[in-house]
Design an enzyme around this catalytic site. Structure first.
Site, short mmCIF file in Angstrom:
data_model
loop_
_atom_site.label_atom_id
_atom_site.label_comp_id
_atom_site.label_asym_id
_atom_site.label_seq_id
_atom_site.Cartn_x
_atom_site.Cartn_y
_atom_site.Cartn_z
N CYS B 93 0.81 -1.21 0.00
CA CYS B 93 0.00 0.00 0.00
C CYS B 93 0.85 1.27 0.00
CB CYS B 93 -0.96 -0.04 1.19
SG CYS B 93 -2.40 1.00 0.97
N ARG B 127 -12.78 4.33 -2.33
CA ARG B 127 -11.82 3.37 -1.79
C ARG B 127 -12.14 1.99 -2.35
NH1 ARG B 127 -8.70 5.51 2.31
NH2 ARG B 127 -7.65 3.58 2.86
N HIS B 190 -3.28 -6.19 2.30
CA HIS B 190 -3.00 -6.21 3.73
C HIS B 190 -3.40 -7.59 4.26
CE1 HIS B 190 -2.40 -1.85 3.86
NE2 HIS B 190 -3.49 -1.72 3.12
#
Lengths: 421, 238
Positions: B93, B127, B190
């Site tokens: 990220c 997002r 993640h």
């Protein structure tokens, strides 16, 4: 107008009850849509105004404690259903109103999550607010921690008379400068500070001991030998026997005492009130099942989970531990936060370690990498808990750590099997 | 010294969504096999040790990334030299974005990157969030959780790590996820990604061991929990 709104809302509540549903949001939603002025007008009738309780961790327990303490002197309206958004407050208000529109209460004490607290204070300016902490929560839901701090700043700014602030959380302490309301401080003693890390400290920052004097300070925690915590309330140190387990609940008691001071309550009344509080839903609740004790602990985020694990320091090592992780919206869809909690030594504390819930395997991986191998993965919650209880002997304890939706299921199960002989 | 040196970049600031777990996973997988490992946290202004074998970086708060961004860019020459030298990078990220040429914010502000990876990123409002996985031919299936608003586009000098079937990946458009060149990997996964991607974790270790001329035979570990967890996550796209 408010009479009409009350009738409408009460009719919806009744209708829901007739069809056998327990709705917290729907009646509030209907009234919110049709009578946007209902809530401000209703709240304006409370002689002691509104207390908003918000922050990442401890909202439900603190709200419950505050309600219990204040109810000695005031008629308290609260949203104790854990439905912590504006609609929940409207529903609670309607349910508490008479069909004649009367609202026989003096003060409203409302738990609101950070984002909803901001919307609430736009509608109703609270006389008091209790701002607990800013911790990394389920970040897929709220965005990032500094954004959360800004939400609390908006609440502090909107508060008219008193803000109760956590001295030990820098993001909270800073809010004192933003508001014209009078700050009342609570905190934990310097000796206890390492046990209550704020978000910075949790992620490796040094422990920063505040030099601010606290109006209420948590002096010592409970131990196996001495089950009462000690609170210093406006210079008066008292032993307080709390029924809810865990250090975090002792910290919530300090916040409650600080708020109570703004109502002019003395230490005697505060201690009496705190000692009468039953644990909130899943916050250190304890059940007896067939002679075995089962303790429920809600876990929602890394800081809260760490605090909850410390419950184990206040009791003999339990027979079994269940860690139940679901990933529904209310739990947080992203389970990566489990990696921000340290679990070293957890397996040494217990005979059986079981993971459960939809993400039971994720939890098992997490424990594996912290050297706490699990005994089994049992995604089904009922099976996980009932099998452990069956393996335990009389007098044994099973401790459950559970996310929100898993907690609902477990709560229902334990209510059903409690006290079975 | 047959000890691998794991550099953890900005452990305090760039640790969101459990990315620190990647360091723990690699460390334990070495320890469980009796192999030596040393973790070196590297904060703003601190040098990356010369003998670094694996460099790990995670995602972070936007606010923290200003300071981090400046520090990162000041390491440009160093990072590129190490990447060319075959040092293993696993960046997630925010640090993945900083390994690219630049990050253009929603307001059009250009934050320069290091150009270690031939990628550029643009901020957007939406997002991209959810469980995600990609299959690779070198490290098995990578399973993680994406949560980003930066849209990354690959240039000709970088290859995607894989194609995403269910998730949004680099930019929500071309089905690519992550970028790689030599032993440098950037990902939007993640989770932490290595927790549910044990084959990839071992592949990173092998590449680092190989570069040091050490044996790349890794004793098999019991990864049944990780496989189970990966299967659950793959079955639960958002």
């Amino acid at each position: 107008m408010n009479l009409l709104a009350t009738w409408l809302g009460k009719t919806v509540i009744l209708a829901l009850r007739i069809v056998g549903r327990r709705g917290n949001a729907l009646p509030g939603r209907v009234v919110e849509k049709l009578f946007p002025g209902f809530l401000p007008r209703a709240m304006a009738r409370l002689s002691e105004g509104v207390v908003v309780v918000t922050g990442t961790n401890g909202k439900t327990t603190t709200t419950k404690m505050i309600s219990a303490v204040l109810s000695q002197q005031h008629r308290v309206l609260t949203n104790d259903t854990g439905s912590n958004f504006v609609r929940g407050v409207i529903t609670a208000t309607i349910a508490a109103s008479g069909w004649n529109g009367a609202l026989p209460y003096d003060v409203g004490v409302f738990e609101l999550d950070e984002a909803w607290a901001v919307r609430f204070v736009r509608l109703v300016r609270p006389r008091r607010s209790v701002l607990l902490n800013v911790m990394r929560d389920q970040l897929d839901r709220f965005g990032e921690i500094d954004v959360t701090a800004q939400l609390l700043a908006a609440v502090a700014t909107a508060t008219s008379a008193h803000v109760v602030l956590n001295r030990d959380d820098e993001r909270i302490a800073r809010l004192a400068e933003l508001t014209t309301a009078h700050p009342t401080w609570y905190g934990v003693s310097a000796e206890l500070r390492p046990s209550f890390p704020n978000d910075e400290e949790l992620y490796g920052g040094p422990i920063a001991i505040s030099t601010k004097a606290a109006d209420v300070e948590l002096v010592t925690l409970s131990t196996e030998e001495s089950p009462a915590v000690r609170l210093c309330i406006a210079g008066d140190e008292r032993a307080v026997g709390l029924r809810a387990q865990g250090p975090h609940n002792a910290q919530n008691a300090a916040a409650t005492a600080a708020l109570a001071l703004t109502f002019g309550l003395n230490a005697d009344a505060i201690v009496t009130g705190l000692e009468a509080v039953e644990p909130a839903f899943g916050r250190g609740q304890s059940y007896e099942v067939n002679g075995r004790r089962v303790v429920l602990n809600l876990v929602k985020n890394p800081a809260g989970f760490r605090q909850s694990l410390r419950v184990l320091d206040t009791m003999p090592d339990p027979f079994g531990i269940v860690v139940a992780i679901n990933d529904d919206y209310a739990d947080g869809r992203d389970v990566s936060w489990l990696w921000d909690v340290q679990f070293e030594g957890l397996a040494d504390r217990t005979t059986r370690l079981v993971t459960s819930g939809t993400r039971a395997a994720d939890m098992a991986v997490r424990l594996q990498y912290d050297g706490s191998g699990v005994d089994r993965i049992e995604p089904d919650l009922d099976t996980a808990v009932t099998s452990l209880i069956a393996e335990a002997r009389e007098g044994d304890t099973v401790v459950i750590f559970s996310t929100y939706t898993a907690m609902w299921a477990l709560h229902a199960l334990l209510e059903r099997i409690e006290h079975v002989a | 010294m047959s000890e691998l040196v794991l550099v953890h970049l900005y452990p305090r600031e760039m640790n969101i969504y459990g990315d620190t777990g990647n360091v723990l996973v690699l460390r334990r997988r070495l320890e469980w096999r009796g192999l030596g490992v040393r973790i070196v946290p590297v904060n703003v202004g601190e040098p990356i040790p010369g003998d670094a074998d694996i460099v790990l970086g995670g995602g972070g708060q936007d606010a923290a990334q200003d300071e981090i961004g400046l520090d990162f860019v000041s390491r440009k020459a160093d990072l590129r030299a190490r990447a060319d030298d075959g040092v293993v990078f696993l960046t997630i990220c925010g640090t993945y974005q900083l390994l690219g040429h630049e990050f253009v914010t929603q307001d059009g502000i250009v934050i320069p990157g290091t150009g270690v990876l031939d990628v550029t990123t643009r901020g957007q409002h939406e997002r991209l969030v959810g469980n995600n996985y990609v299959d690779t031919d070198f490290g098995g299936r990578l399973v993680g959780y994406e949560n980003h608003s930066g849209m990354t586009t690959l240039g000709s000098g970088a290859r995607p790590v894989g194609r995403t079937e269910v998730g949004r990946g680099n930019n929500g458009k071309d089905r690519t996820e992550g970028a790689m060149r030599d032993n440098v990997f950037g990902l939007y996964l993640h989770g932490p990604v290595l927790a549910k991607s044990p084959l990839f974790a071992d592949e990173l270790l092998r590449r680092a061991l190989h570069r040091r001329g050490l044996s790349t035979d890794l004793e098999p570990l019991d990864d049944s929990y990780a496989e189970q967890a990966a299967a659950v996550a793959v079955g639960r796209p958002r």
